[in-house]
Design a protein around this motif. Structure first.
Motif, short mmCIF file in Angstrom:
data_model
loop_
_atom_site.label_atom_id
_atom_site.label_comp_id
_atom_site.label_asym_id
_atom_site.label_seq_id
_atom_site.Cartn_x
_atom_site.Cartn_y
_atom_site.Cartn_z
N GLY A 66 -52.61 -81.31 14.87
CA GLY A 66 -51.52 -81.45 13.91
C GLY A 66 -51.94 -81.18 12.48
N PHE A 67 -53.19 -81.48 12.14
CA PHE A 67 -53.65 -81.26 10.76
C PHE A 67 -54.33 -79.90 10.62
CE2 PHE A 67 -56.76 -81.69 7.30
CZ PHE A 67 -55.89 -81.94 6.26
N GLY A 68 -55.32 -79.64 11.46
CA GLY A 68 -56.03 -78.36 11.39
C GLY A 68 -57.42 -78.47 11.96
N SER A 69 -58.18 -77.39 11.81
CA SER A 69 -59.54 -77.38 12.32
C SER A 69 -60.49 -76.75 11.31
CB SER A 69 -59.60 -76.63 13.65
OG SER A 69 -59.17 -75.30 13.48
N LYS A 84 -50.13 -76.62 13.19
CA LYS A 84 -48.69 -76.38 13.16
C LYS A 84 -47.95 -77.48 12.39
CE LYS A 84 -44.74 -75.39 16.21
NZ LYS A 84 -43.81 -75.78 15.20
N ALA A 85 -48.28 -78.73 12.61
CA ALA A 85 -47.59 -79.82 11.94
C ALA A 85 -47.78 -79.74 10.42
CB ALA A 85 -48.08 -81.17 12.45
N LEU A 86 -48.97 -79.38 9.96
CA LEU A 86 -49.24 -79.24 8.53
C LEU A 86 -48.46 -78.07 7.96
CD1 LEU A 86 -50.75 -80.14 6.00
CD2 LEU A 86 -52.67 -78.70 6.73
N LYS A 87 -48.43 -76.97 8.67
CA LYS A 87 -47.66 -75.80 8.22
C LYS A 87 -46.18 -76.14 8.11
CE LYS A 87 -50.56 -72.24 10.32
NZ LYS A 87 -50.60 -71.18 11.34
N ASP A 88 -45.65 -76.85 9.12
CA ASP A 88 -44.23 -77.22 9.10
C ASP A 88 -43.92 -78.19 7.98
OD1 ASP A 88 -43.84 -75.59 11.29
OD2 ASP A 88 -43.82 -77.22 12.76
N ALA A 89 -44.84 -79.10 7.67
CA ALA A 89 -44.62 -80.08 6.61
C ALA A 89 -44.57 -79.41 5.24
CB ALA A 89 -45.73 -81.13 6.62
N ILE A 90 -45.32 -78.34 5.07
CA ILE A 90 -45.36 -77.64 3.80
C ILE A 90 -44.12 -76.77 3.59
CG2 ILE A 90 -46.61 -75.90 2.46
CD1 ILE A 90 -49.18 -77.11 3.64
N LYS A 91 -43.58 -76.25 4.68
CA LYS A 91 -42.39 -75.40 4.57
C LYS A 91 -41.28 -76.25 4.07
CE LYS A 91 -43.51 -72.15 8.19
NZ LYS A 91 -43.15 -71.62 9.47
#
Length: 90
Positions: free
Chosen positions: A46-49, A83-90
């Motif tokens: 959800g956050f990243g790697s 994906k969750a981080l990308k969606d939160a920023i959009k």
């Protein structure tokens, strides 16, 4: 946001002291650094790697003199957002 502001935000959100948040942040960054030095990938769903990638040797130009120079191969740290981080920023 700099490190001090991040620590203050973490302390406010978690209810911990700034000193505890600073220690937690230092432990996190140290653990990620140690894992990456060992060649491991640090993955937080959800956050990243965080991972290390090989950059191959390449030929470049010195912009001042125009002569060719060779840059050696090296390892670089890379962060790929989840994906969750990308969606939160959009």
């Amino acid at each position: 946001m700099n490190k001090t502001e991040l620590i203050a935000t973490m302390a406010e959100a978690s209810g911990l002291t700034k000193k505890d948040c600073e220690a937690a942040l230092a432990a996190f960054t140290g653990a990620v650094e140690t894992a990456m030095k060992g060649g491991d990938k640090v993955q937080m769903v959800g956050f990243g790697s965080f991972e290390v990638k090989e950059r191959p040797a390449r030929v470049g130009r010195n912009p001042r003199t125009g002569e060719s120079m060779t840059y050696p191969a090296c390892k670089v740290p890379v962060f790929k957002p989840g994906k969750a981080l990308k969606d939160a920023i959009k």
